[in-house]
Each structure stands twice: as structure tokens, then as C-alpha cells.
Design a protein around this motif. Structure first.
Motif, PDB file in Angstrom:
ATOM      1  N   ARG A 596      20.359  52.884  38.392  1.00  0.00           N
ATOM      2  CA  ARG A 596      19.530  52.400  39.622  1.00  0.00           C
ATOM      3  C   ARG A 596      17.851  52.411  39.199  1.00  0.00           C
ATOM      4  O   ARG A 596      17.645  53.068  38.308  1.00  0.00           O
ATOM      5  N   SER A 597      17.199  51.792  40.136  1.00  0.00           N
ATOM      6  CA  SER A 597      15.632  51.700  39.689  1.00  0.00           C
ATOM      7  C   SER A 597      14.981  53.294  39.880  1.00  0.00           C
ATOM      8  O   SER A 597      15.776  53.970  40.481  1.00  0.00           O
ATOM      9  N   LEU A 598      13.780  53.381  39.347  1.00  0.00           N
ATOM     10  CA  LEU A 598      13.413  54.441  39.249  1.00  0.00           C
ATOM     11  C   LEU A 598      12.951  54.794  40.913  1.00  0.00           C
ATOM     12  O   LEU A 598      13.276  56.258  41.342  1.00  0.00           O
ATOM     13  N   GLU A 602      14.205  58.299  42.687  1.00  0.00           N
ATOM     14  CA  GLU A 602      13.294  59.468  43.557  1.00  0.00           C
ATOM     15  C   GLU A 602      13.652  59.380  44.878  1.00  0.00           C
ATOM     16  O   GLU A 602      13.745  60.604  45.279  1.00  0.00           O
ATOM     17  N   LYS A 603      13.892  58.441  45.428  1.00  0.00           N
ATOM     18  CA  LYS A 603      14.388  58.573  46.857  1.00  0.00           C
ATOM     19  C   LYS A 603      15.576  59.287  47.286  1.00  0.00           C
ATOM     20  O   LYS A 603      15.703  60.216  47.997  1.00  0.00           O
ATOM     21  N   GLN A 604      16.622  59.188  46.067  1.00  0.00           N
ATOM     22  CA  GLN A 604      17.908  60.013  46.302  1.00  0.00           C
ATOM     23  C   GLN A 604      17.516  61.487  46.051  1.00  0.00           C
ATOM     24  O   GLN A 604      18.182  62.243  46.769  1.00  0.00           O
ATOM     25  N   ILE A 605      16.711  61.740  45.071  1.00  0.00           N
ATOM     26  CA  ILE A 605      16.300  63.115  44.681  1.00  0.00           C
ATOM     27  C   ILE A 605      15.537  63.845  45.990  1.00  0.00           C
ATOM     28  O   ILE A 605      16.039  64.791  46.247  1.00  0.00           O
ATOM     29  N   ILE A 626       5.091  67.939  45.173  1.00  0.00           N
ATOM     30  CA  ILE A 626       4.316  66.660  45.751  1.00  0.00           C
ATOM     31  C   ILE A 626       3.918  67.024  47.139  1.00  0.00           C
ATOM     32  O   ILE A 626       4.370  68.029  47.653  1.00  0.00           O
ATOM     33  N   ASN A 627       3.041  66.011  47.790  1.00  0.00           N
ATOM     34  CA  ASN A 627       2.714  66.510  49.181  1.00  0.00           C
ATOM     35  C   ASN A 627       3.468  65.761  50.216  1.00  0.00           C
ATOM     36  O   ASN A 627       4.436  64.769  49.681  1.00  0.00           O
ATOM     37  N   ARG A 628       3.325  66.056  51.447  1.00  0.00           N
ATOM     38  CA  ARG A 628       4.202  65.412  52.404  1.00  0.00           C
ATOM     39  C   ARG A 628       3.772  63.991  52.579  1.00  0.00           C
ATOM     40  O   ARG A 628       5.019  63.098  52.789  1.00  0.00           O
ATOM     41  N   THR A 629       2.808  63.313  52.367  1.00  0.00           N
ATOM     42  CA  THR A 629       2.307  61.998  52.456  1.00  0.00           C
ATOM     43  C   THR A 629       3.066  61.223  51.507  1.00  0.00           C
ATOM     44  O   THR A 629       3.843  60.136  51.808  1.00  0.00           O
ATOM     45  N   THR A 630       3.379  61.798  50.227  1.00  0.00           N
ATOM     46  CA  THR A 630       3.954  61.110  49.225  1.00  0.00           C
ATOM     47  C   THR A 630       5.651  61.125  49.590  1.00  0.00           C
ATOM     48  O   THR A 630       6.212  60.018  49.171  1.00  0.00           O
ATOM     49  N   ILE A 631       6.206  62.218  50.157  1.00  0.00           N
ATOM     50  CA  ILE A 631       7.669  62.195  50.571  1.00  0.00           C
ATOM     51  C   ILE A 631       7.625  60.863  51.762  1.00  0.00           C
ATOM     52  O   ILE A 631       8.683  60.390  51.621  1.00  0.00           O
ATOM     53  N   ASN A 632       6.819  60.772  52.594  1.00  0.00           N
ATOM     54  CA  ASN A 632       7.177  59.937  53.473  1.00  0.00           C
ATOM     55  C   ASN A 632       6.713  58.425  53.053  1.00  0.00           C
ATOM     56  O   ASN A 632       7.642  57.671  53.320  1.00  0.00           O
ATOM     57  N   ARG A 633       5.845  58.275  52.165  1.00  0.00           N
ATOM     58  CA  ARG A 633       5.786  57.022  51.304  1.00  0.00           C
ATOM     59  C   ARG A 633       7.074  56.528  50.690  1.00  0.00           C
ATOM     60  O   ARG A 633       7.506  55.463  50.761  1.00  0.00           O
TER      61      ARG A 633
END
Length: 637
Positions: A596-598, A602-605, A626-633
Motif C-alpha cells: 500500500r501507499s506510504l 501511516e494511517k494504519q499505524i 508527532i503532534n495531535r494536529t498531524t494525527i488529525n491531518r
């Protein structure tokens, strides 16, 4: 009070009474008209007062009687009190002349007693009609009377007054004092209040008898019809002019007349009137144990039979009502809006509908909404869960049975749900759980639009719109031989798929807030606030129980929210415990697909770590660096 006063007028036959009345009205700030009248204008003034809406007139003596005769209004007399008589007679105490009272007996009834107490030589000349005044005056003068005390009769005409002067006769007027006028005003106000009260009672009585669908007739002791309500006129086929004042004997009502003549209450008697079979009640009107008339109430037997039929229908329909409509379905996600729009279109026709969706997704809400938007909305909505009953019991529920159909059957048999749903909608929930034998009977009922009760050989036609629902893949059930293919296609004419809650992420928080507000309003609880972190937890959860599970968790949160010692962490722990073992995959079951794509990896992890950290984004961000904003994005990509 002002409204009462507007209905009263004072028509004074003396200028002195007019003046006193005006002073009283002004001093007491009363809204009462005051006018001077005499024999020449009293009729014209009275007509004017009637046109202005006056209902009570205050006046005195002959004028008062004349107003009473020509108008039919209530008239309150201004009395002449004992004090008024003393005030007039005291001036003649030392006058050595005979004195005469010439007036109506009601005006001078106390005059003789007062005169005697003052040692006055007096005589009464009573007058009953205006035409008698002149003859009484002549009689008094012939009797040697030199002082005449009377009302306003002579004062109103100068020539009459001069006549007495020329004869050397003293003519004195019996004038009413201030207290008498005030008393008359008080009486008029009370009389109007009583009149209004009586009018209100009469209107209430008429409203009651006119609103009931029983015929009601009241009679006097001579058996004349005095009152009749619209229902009686309808039953008799007459209008009011043709019945009021007629005797009950004139109508073909032998049994009713006999009941009335007995003079005792008759309840629930069967008779006839004008050739129509009726059930009637009759009773005498007793006032102080004296019979003042009769009341008869009656109803056509035919109408009673119709009412009985409606009552039976209502009893059978009890609870068979669809309570939900499309406005009760909350959500703006594409999937739910598509399902609503499809269902609205389907409600316009009577075709069979198959609603599919996971357990707890709201299939019955859609079924009720379709019914309430259809032309059958005023008819019964009958729902049955096919998985809740054993096959044999479900069969008897759907089709009903006759007496003695099987051991344990009701003595009078049972009406089936198909019959109860006649002209309405039958909702078959969890249709996929129905056994094959019952599927065959159902197919025939849908195709032929007729049923046969268990143990009966009679065919009963039914007009029923079928809505079925299932959380199974019925085509898969057909392939496995668990569901009849022909029944599937008969049910699947129109189809609505209700999306699961996990596919309605934008609706989850709205549904949660709506249900929490409902519960808080119902129990008077403080409002539950769903913050961003809780909202994120809700959106990440898979909701295997759908809306039903969401409602359970919200109800739990609302109850615990009333505990003032409970903090945000405690609330989130409660949510996690509610999620425990539900809708979460074990870590060891998740394998990363390197093809799958990177972005997907990342989303799966992130999703895996987020679940391991009990949906706490702060701890997830710390673990991943990472920060919460990155998780949300990254979750939103």
C-alpha cells in the motif's frame, strides 16, 4: 365593572333626579348614561338606548312602568325612601291644612304612616294608571284638600302646574334623594351581573346539548316541546320551526309518551319516534318536588350500532400506530439522506419494500416513516418481529385462528395481524428468520391478497402494504436454501439500504447530542457536553450495535454526568470500558500491507496505536513523536 356600567342608563323623569344622578355618576366615576325624559320623549330615548346596547334602565314612577311596557328591558325603580317622605312632609308640620298623596301605591306605600307620625291630616289617593291622575286630583280637591303631594305628572306640563296655582292648591313633588338613586344604581349593577350569569349558564347548557350526538327534547307539563337540539332535529328529519311549541303527541312516539306519563325516570328504553327505532331516556324536571316538565334524550338504534362498530375497531387498533416520521430521522451524511429520499419516493406507492441494514440501524423508524408519509397514514401500522416468536406461534399471530383450532386456542378465536393491518401497513421485522413453511403461507398471502385463519376454511380478503426488514443478506440465504427465492423477489420490489453508523461519521456527534439533550430534558439532568476528544473517540469507534449502542452509551454517560465528583478522565474511562471488546481489532490481527501507499501505511499505524491508547490522541502523539494536529491531518487524508 366598566363593561357592566355601559349596559345601564338612567332615564330621569325629574330634573332634580337628573342632576343628582349626574353628580353621583361623576363622583363615583361610573360609566352610566344619564338623560332627562318625560311623557313626550321617553319612547324615543328608550329606543336610542336599546340601539346603543343598553340592557337595564333606571327610572321612576309612571315613566318607569311605561318604559317597561314598551321596551321589554329590565327596569330598576328609583324608590322614595322614608327619609325622602319625612324631608318633604316636615315643611307642613305647622300648616293647618289637609294633605293628600296622589300616586301609585308602590311609591307612597309608607307616606301615610310618616304623615300620621307627624300628626298631619292626610289622605291617600292611589293611582294605578296615568289616565287616573286627573280624576284623583279632582276628587282630592272636592274633598277640600289644599296640599297635594305627588310625583312628576304635573311638573312635566306647565299648564297643569298653573292649574293648581290658580285653584290655590299647593302641589309638591315627591323627590327621590341621593341615597335612593345610589341604591337603584347598585341594584341595576347587581341585576346585570345576575343577567349575565344566567345568560352564561343558558349558553353553557345550550352548548352542551348542542354538542352531543344524542337527541334532546325538553317539554313543559302540557307536553309542549320547549327545547330541541340539532341531533334531535336530524333524527326526526325536521327543522326547529316545525317542532317548537308542538305537543309530543303529534309525533308518532307512543312508547315515549307512555314513559313520560308515568312521571318516573326511564333509562335505556327501546321505542320509536316518527317511525325510527330509538333507545331513549326520560325524566321529569322537578323544582321543589313539583313537576315542571320533562326531558327526553334519545339515539337511533342504527347510530348506536355504528358507534359500537367503531369502538370495536378502535379497541382492535389500540397500539397499532406508527409514531415516527422522516422528521425524526437525524443525519446529514450522504448515505442517510439517500435512504430518506428513496423512502419518501417509495411511500407514494403500495409496492412491497425490503429494508436492509445492520441491527440497531433504525429499520423500523424508516418503516414507520414510510407508512406515515403514505396514503395509508391514518390506517393501522402493525409490526411483528419474526425472530421473537416460534414458527407455530408466529403463524397464529399473522393469520389468526378460529375457536378450537388447536389445544390452548382462545375460546372465541383470534384476529390475525393481517386482518388488524387491513387497509394499513404490516411491518415484518427480521424476515430472514422466518421458517420455510411460514414463508410459503406468507408468499401466498402477498400474491393473492387473501388469508385463511388456522382451523378455518373461509378465505378473507386483505388490503395490506408489506414492509419487510432484515439484517441478513437474503440472496446469500437464498443460495444456501434458507430463504425462498420467489418470496425474496416478491419482497424485494423496492429496496432501501440503511447505512451503518460507522459510515455516518458526521452524524454520530449530532445523534449523540440530540439523544443526550432528550434524556436530560426528560429527567431534568444537567446537560452533557461532548468535547472534541470524546467526539474523536466516537468517530473512531466502529459501532457494531449502531444507533442502539450509541443510545445505550449516551444514557450511561448522562447518568454518570450527574456525579459532581466525576472528571473528564473518568468520563473517558467510562466510554473506553463501554467500548471494551466491541468494535476493536486485536493488535496481533493487524498486518501492515507493504504494497500500500506510504499515506495508507501511516494511517494504519496511527489507527492501531490510537486504539491501543484507548483513543487518547495525546498519548498516541507522544508514542509516535508527532503532534495531535498531524494525527488529525493524516487520519483525514
Amino acid at each position: 365593572m366598566k363593561a357592566v356600567e355601559k349596559k345601564i342608563a338612567i332615564l330621569a323623569p325629574l330634573r332634580s333626579i337628573e342632576q343628582l344622578a349626574r353628580e353621583i355618576v361623576e363622583r363615583q366615576e361610573l360609566n352610566i348614561d344619564v338623560e332627562y325624559v318625560n311623557e313626550n320623549n321617553f319612547e324615543e330615548v328608550t329606543r336610542k338606548k336599546i340601539a346603543e346596547g343598553k340592557e337595564i334602565i333606571i327610572s321612576r314612577g309612571g315613566i318607569a312602568n311605561r318604559i317597561r311596557e314598551v321596551s321589554g328591558l329590565s327596569v330598576v325603580d328609583i324608590e322614595i325612601s322614608g327619609y325622602d317622605i319625612v324631608r318633604i312632609l316636615s315643611k307642613y308640620v305647622h300648616v293647618n291644612k289637609r294633605l293628600a298623596f296622589v300616586e301609585r301605591p308602590e311609591i307612597i306605600r309608607n307616606a301615610k304612616k310618616v304623615a300620621d307620625s307627624l300628626d298631619l291630616d292626610s289622605k291617600l289617593y292611589t293611582v294605578n294608571r296615568i289616565s287616573e291622575f286627573e280624576s284623583r286630583f279632582e276628587q282630592a280637591m272636592n274633598d277640600g284638600i289644599r296640599i297635594i303631594v305627588s310625583g312628576s305628572w304635573a311638573v312635566q306640563y306647565d299648564d297643569r302646574y298653573k292649574f293648581f296655582e290658580e285653584k290655590g292648591i299647593v302641589y309638591d313633588v315627591l323627590e327621590s334623594g341621593e341615597a335612593s338613586i345610589e341604591e337603584a344604581i347598585e341594584k341595576a349593577i347587581e341585576l346585570y351581573k345576575m343577567t349575565v350569569d344566567e345568560r352564561r349558564k343558558k349558553e353553557e347548557f345550550l352548548a352542551v346539548i348542542n354538542s352531543i350526538d344524542e337527541g334532546v327534547i325538553s317539554l313543559n307539563t302540557d307536553m309542549d316541546v320547549k327545547t330541541v337540539n340539532p341531533a334531535a332535529l336530524d333524527i326526526l328529519g325536521m327543522n326547529e320551526e316545525n317542532i317548537i311549541g308542538k305537543k309530543i303527541f303529534e309525533f308518532n312516539a307512543g312508547n315515549v309518551v307512555k314513559a313520560l306519563e308515568s312521571g318516573i325516570n326511564k333509562i335505556g328504553k327501546v321505542g320509536s319516534i316518527e317511525g325510527k327505532e330509538i333507545v331513549f331516556n326520560s325524566m321529569p324536571i322537578l323544582i321543589d318536588q313539583e313537576n315542571q316538565g320533562f326531558v327526553v334524550s334519545f339515539q337511533e338504534v342504527r347510530k348506536l350500532q355504528e358507534i359500537e362498530h367503531k369502538v370495536r375497531m378502535k379497541l382492535s387498533e389500540k397500539g397499532l400506530v406508527a409514531k415516527m416520521s422522516f422528521k425524526d430521522i437525524i443525519g446529514e451524511s450522504d448515505g442517510i439522506r439517500r435512504a430518506i429520499n428513496l423512502s419518501r419516493n417509495y411511500s407514494r406507492v403500495d409496492s412491497t419494500i425490503l429494508i436492509t441494514g445492520e441491527s440497531g440501524s433504525g429499520k423500523e423508524v424508516f418503516a414507520q416513516s414510510i407508512h406515515n408519509s403514505s396514503r395509508r397514514k391514518t390506517k393501522p401500522f402493525v409490526a411483528v418481529n419474526c425472530a421473537a416468536l416460534a414458527p407455530s406461534l408466529l403463524e397464529s399471530e399473522l393469520f389468526g385462528y378460529v375457536e378450537g383450532a388447536f389445544t390452548g386456542a382462545r375460546k372465541k378465536g383470534k384476529t390475525g395481524l393481517f386482518e388488524l393491518a387491513h387497509t394499513g401497513t404490516l411491518f415484518l421485522d427480521e424476515i430472514g428468520e422466518m421458517d420455510s413453511v411460514l414463508q410459503t403461507r406468507l408468499l401466498r398471502a402477498i400474491q393473492e391478497k387473501e388469508i385463511m385463519k388456522i382451523g378455518d376454511d373461509r378465505i378473507i380478503p386483505v388490503d395490506v402494504r408489506i414492509i419487510a426488514a432484515t439484517n441478513k443478506d437474503l440472496l446469500d440465504e437464498v443460495d444456501r436454501g434458507e430463504f425462498r427465492e420467489d418470496l425474496y423477489y416478491r419482497l424485494n420490489v423496492l429496496r432501501v439500504k440503511i447505512p451503518p453508523l460507522r459510515e455516518r461519521k458526521k452524524d454520530i456527534v449530532v445523534l449523540a447530542e440530540n439523544y443526550s439533550d432528550y434524556l436530560c430534558g426528560k429527567y431534568g439532568f444537567k446537560r452533557l457536553v461532548i468535547d472534541d476528544e470524546v467526539a474523536d473517540m466516537f468517530e473512531e469507534y466502529r459501532w457494531p450495535g449502531n444507533i442502539r449502542e450509541l443510545q445505550n452509551i449516551i444514557e450511561r454517560m448522562v447518568v454518570f454526568n450527574q456525579d459532581n465528583d466525576m472528571n473528564d478522565l473518568d468520563m473517558k474511562t467510562l466510554i473506553i470500558q463501554s467500548f471494551e471488546g466491541r468494535g476493536r481489532q486485536r493488535q496481533e490481527e493487524i498486518e501492515i500491507d507493504m504494497s500500500r501507499s506510504l499515506e495508507d501505511i501511516e494511517k494504519q499505524i496511527i489507527q492501531r496505536v490510537l486504539k491501543e491508547e484507548k483513543f487518547n490522541k495525546t498519548r498516541t502523539a507522544e508514542r509516535l513523536g508527532i503532534n495531535r494536529t498531524t494525527i488529525n491531518r493524516k487520519l483525514d487524508t
